[in-house]
Design a protein around this motif. Sequence first.
Motif, PDB file in Angstrom:
ATOM      1  N   LYS A  95       0.862  -1.174   0.000  1.00 22.69           N
ATOM      2  CA  LYS A  95       0.000   0.000   0.000  1.00 22.69           C
ATOM      3  C   LYS A  95       0.900   1.226   0.000  1.00 22.69           C
ATOM      4  CE  LYS A  95      -3.658  -2.311   2.658  1.00 22.69           C
ATOM      5  NZ  LYS A  95      -4.409  -2.308   3.932  1.00 22.69           N
ATOM      6  N   ALA A  96       0.751   2.078  -1.005  1.00 20.49           N
ATOM      7  CA  ALA A  96       1.673   3.206  -1.155  1.00 20.49           C
ATOM      8  C   ALA A  96       0.924   4.458  -1.572  1.00 20.49           C
ATOM      9  CB  ALA A  96       2.749   2.863  -2.181  1.00 20.49           C
ATOM     10  N   LEU A  97       1.513   5.606  -1.258  1.00 23.12           N
ATOM     11  CA  LEU A  97       0.973   6.901  -1.666  1.00 23.12           C
ATOM     12  C   LEU A  97       2.099   7.732  -2.256  1.00 23.12           C
ATOM     13  CD1 LEU A  97      -1.420   8.934  -1.688  1.00 23.12           C
ATOM     14  CD2 LEU A  97      -0.607   9.723   0.540  1.00 23.12           C
ATOM     15  N   GLY A  98       1.922   8.163  -3.499  1.00 22.08           N
ATOM     16  CA  GLY A  98       2.941   8.970  -4.157  1.00 22.08           C
ATOM     17  C   GLY A  98       2.695  10.454  -3.969  1.00 22.08           C
ATOM     18  N   VAL A  99       3.744  11.184  -3.604  1.00 23.27           N
ATOM     19  CA  VAL A  99       3.646  12.639  -3.444  1.00 23.27           C
ATOM     20  C   VAL A  99       4.868  13.297  -4.075  1.00 23.27           C
ATOM     21  CG1 VAL A  99       2.255  12.639  -1.333  1.00 23.27           C
ATOM     22  CG2 VAL A  99       4.742  12.555  -1.157  1.00 23.27           C
ATOM     23  N   GLY A 122      17.893  22.934  -7.327  1.00 21.73           N
ATOM     24  CA  GLY A 122      17.830  23.405  -5.954  1.00 21.73           C
ATOM     25  C   GLY A 122      18.481  22.486  -4.947  1.00 21.73           C
ATOM     26  N   GLU A 123      18.575  23.010  -3.743  1.00 22.21           N
ATOM     27  CA  GLU A 123      18.991  22.205  -2.593  1.00 22.21           C
ATOM     28  C   GLU A 123      17.906  22.322  -1.547  1.00 22.21           C
ATOM     29  OE1 GLU A 123      21.893  25.456  -0.381  1.00 22.21           O
ATOM     30  OE2 GLU A 123      22.755  24.107  -1.887  1.00 22.21           O
ATOM     31  N   VAL A 124      17.763  21.285  -0.738  1.00 20.73           N
ATOM     32  CA  VAL A 124      16.679  21.236   0.251  1.00 20.73           C
ATOM     33  C   VAL A 124      17.099  21.987   1.511  1.00 20.73           C
ATOM     34  CG1 VAL A 124      15.195  19.733   1.626  1.00 20.73           C
ATOM     35  CG2 VAL A 124      15.924  19.007  -0.659  1.00 20.73           C
ATOM     36  N   VAL A 125      16.259  22.921   1.948  1.00 24.05           N
ATOM     37  CA  VAL A 125      16.545  23.661   3.176  1.00 24.05           C
ATOM     38  C   VAL A 125      15.681  23.194   4.340  1.00 24.05           C
ATOM     39  CG1 VAL A 125      17.425  25.705   2.016  1.00 24.05           C
ATOM     40  CG2 VAL A 125      14.978  25.539   2.479  1.00 24.05           C
ATOM     41  N   ALA A 126      14.568  22.521   4.032  1.00 19.63           N
ATOM     42  CA  ALA A 126      13.702  21.995   5.097  1.00 19.63           C
ATOM     43  C   ALA A 126      12.824  20.894   4.522  1.00 19.63           C
ATOM     44  CB  ALA A 126      12.830  23.105   5.693  1.00 19.63           C
ATOM     45  N   VAL A 127      12.525  19.902   5.372  1.00 22.32           N
ATOM     46  CA  VAL A 127      11.634  18.801   4.999  1.00 22.32           C
ATOM     47  C   VAL A 127      10.428  18.822   5.936  1.00 22.32           C
ATOM     48  CG1 VAL A 127      11.385  16.284   4.863  1.00 22.32           C
ATOM     49  CG2 VAL A 127      13.534  17.367   4.140  1.00 22.32           C
ATOM     50  N   ASN A 128       9.241  18.857   5.364  1.00 22.39           N
ATOM     51  CA  ASN A 128       8.019  18.821   6.169  1.00 22.39           C
ATOM     52  C   ASN A 128       7.726  17.356   6.507  1.00 22.39           C
ATOM     53  OD1 ASN A 128       5.515  19.030   7.325  1.00 22.39           O
ATOM     54  ND2 ASN A 128       4.632  20.345   5.739  1.00 22.39           N
ATOM     55  N   GLN A 129       8.385  16.883   7.545  1.00 23.84           N
ATOM     56  CA  GLN A 129       8.317  15.454   7.859  1.00 23.84           C
ATOM     57  C   GLN A 129       6.948  15.016   8.373  1.00 23.84           C
ATOM     58  OE1 GLN A 129      11.489  16.410  10.584  1.00 23.84           O
ATOM     59  NE2 GLN A 129      10.611  15.024  12.101  1.00 23.84           N
ATOM     60  N   ARG A 130       6.121  15.974   8.794  1.00 22.70           N
ATOM     61  CA  ARG A 130       4.776  15.603   9.273  1.00 22.70           C
ATOM     62  C   ARG A 130       3.962  14.974   8.155  1.00 22.70           C
ATOM     63  NH1 ARG A 130       1.610  20.029  12.615  1.00 22.70           N
ATOM     64  NH2 ARG A 130       0.131  18.298  12.546  1.00 22.70           N
ATOM     65  N   ILE A 135       1.376  10.025   6.299  1.00 21.93           N
ATOM     66  CA  ILE A 135       1.191   8.954   5.312  1.00 21.93           C
ATOM     67  C   ILE A 135       1.462   7.600   5.963  1.00 21.93           C
ATOM     68  CG2 ILE A 135       2.124   7.946   3.186  1.00 21.93           C
ATOM     69  CD1 ILE A 135       2.716  10.841   2.262  1.00 21.93           C
ATOM     70  N   VAL A 136       2.529   7.534   6.752  1.00 21.74           N
ATOM     71  CA  VAL A 136       2.904   6.290   7.433  1.00 21.74           C
ATOM     72  C   VAL A 136       1.813   5.869   8.419  1.00 21.74           C
ATOM     73  CG1 VAL A 136       4.540   5.287   9.074  1.00 21.74           C
ATOM     74  CG2 VAL A 136       5.382   6.599   7.118  1.00 21.74           C
ATOM     75  N   LYS A 137       1.231   6.834   9.125  1.00 24.87           N
ATOM     76  CA  LYS A 137       0.174   6.524  10.093  1.00 24.87           C
ATOM     77  C   LYS A 137      -1.050   5.906   9.422  1.00 24.87           C
ATOM     78  CE  LYS A 137       1.400  10.033  13.520  1.00 24.87           C
ATOM     79  NZ  LYS A 137       1.090  11.395  14.033  1.00 24.87           N
ATOM     80  N   GLN A 138      -1.230   6.184   8.139  1.00 25.23           N
ATOM     81  CA  GLN A 138      -2.352   5.607   7.385  1.00 25.23           C
ATOM     82  C   GLN A 138      -2.029   4.206   6.867  1.00 25.23           C
ATOM     83  OE1 GLN A 138      -4.327   8.372   4.510  1.00 25.23           O
ATOM     84  NE2 GLN A 138      -2.860   9.864   5.297  1.00 25.23           N
TER      85      GLN A 138
END
Length: 265
Positions: A95-99, A122-130, A135-138
């Motif tokens: 079971k997977a969800l693509g974003v 670009g380079e990543v300055v922040a990751v919205n890990q929530r 997604i994992v909680k689902q």
Amino acid sequence: MKYVVIKCGGSVLENLPRSFYEDVVKLHQSSEWTPVIVHGGGPLITSLLKTLHVETTFVNGLRVTNHEVLDVVEMVLSGSVNKQVVRNLIEVGGKALGVSGVDGMLLKARPTNEANVLGFVGEVVAVNQRIIEDIVKQGLIPVISPIGIDSSGQRYNINGDIAAAAVAKALTANLCFISDIPGILVEKDGQKTKLDKVSKAGIERMIEDKTIYGGMIPKVRAAIDGLSLNIPEVGIINGFESNGLIDYINGKKIGTKIVLEEEIV
């Protein structure tokens, strides 16, 4: 529960065996590991750009990206490739969800220091890990395409290896690069030999003498950067090897482990 970020390069995605996706699902169904996939799609991007007669060039393994190239990059990564990975996981009972990294500003980005040469890379300055955690909680496996965005809405092409390292840092996760080779190879007595372990200093030497070149450069540099900032372990393994991912996660001597100098015994 521990996270493992699995980076699948575009050069291997099209040919990865069913067994690889089965291994990812097995990890997901275990109570110990939570897989998060970050993917690339370089060859498919290059192919579509060629079909559209759009010129593409690389600098140190990174694609020079103007507005026209960026539209194609997003179409391929967040469209066809992302959904292909999700479909492959579903086909083996996952079971997977693509974003996309654009969704919810999952990957907040800024231009690289070489923006005058690379364009919208670009380079990543922040990751919205929530978003990942939700997604994992689902009960789903997150599948992330490496397109970043800044506060003004400007999109950026993020190298998949760099995006994967940023996600792994945010989650304090192990990072595993999936390749079509068994690890980092060096010439020894006229034959290619796999390194079981390599340090930052060793990597820099191999970049200098061109043992490591092209697209492998951002991969190993992302690994070293990540090790200094939360990532417990980084490995490069062969995704075509039966049970390779499971064996690596279980601590078997699979692929190449990348470490900082002080960890070398």
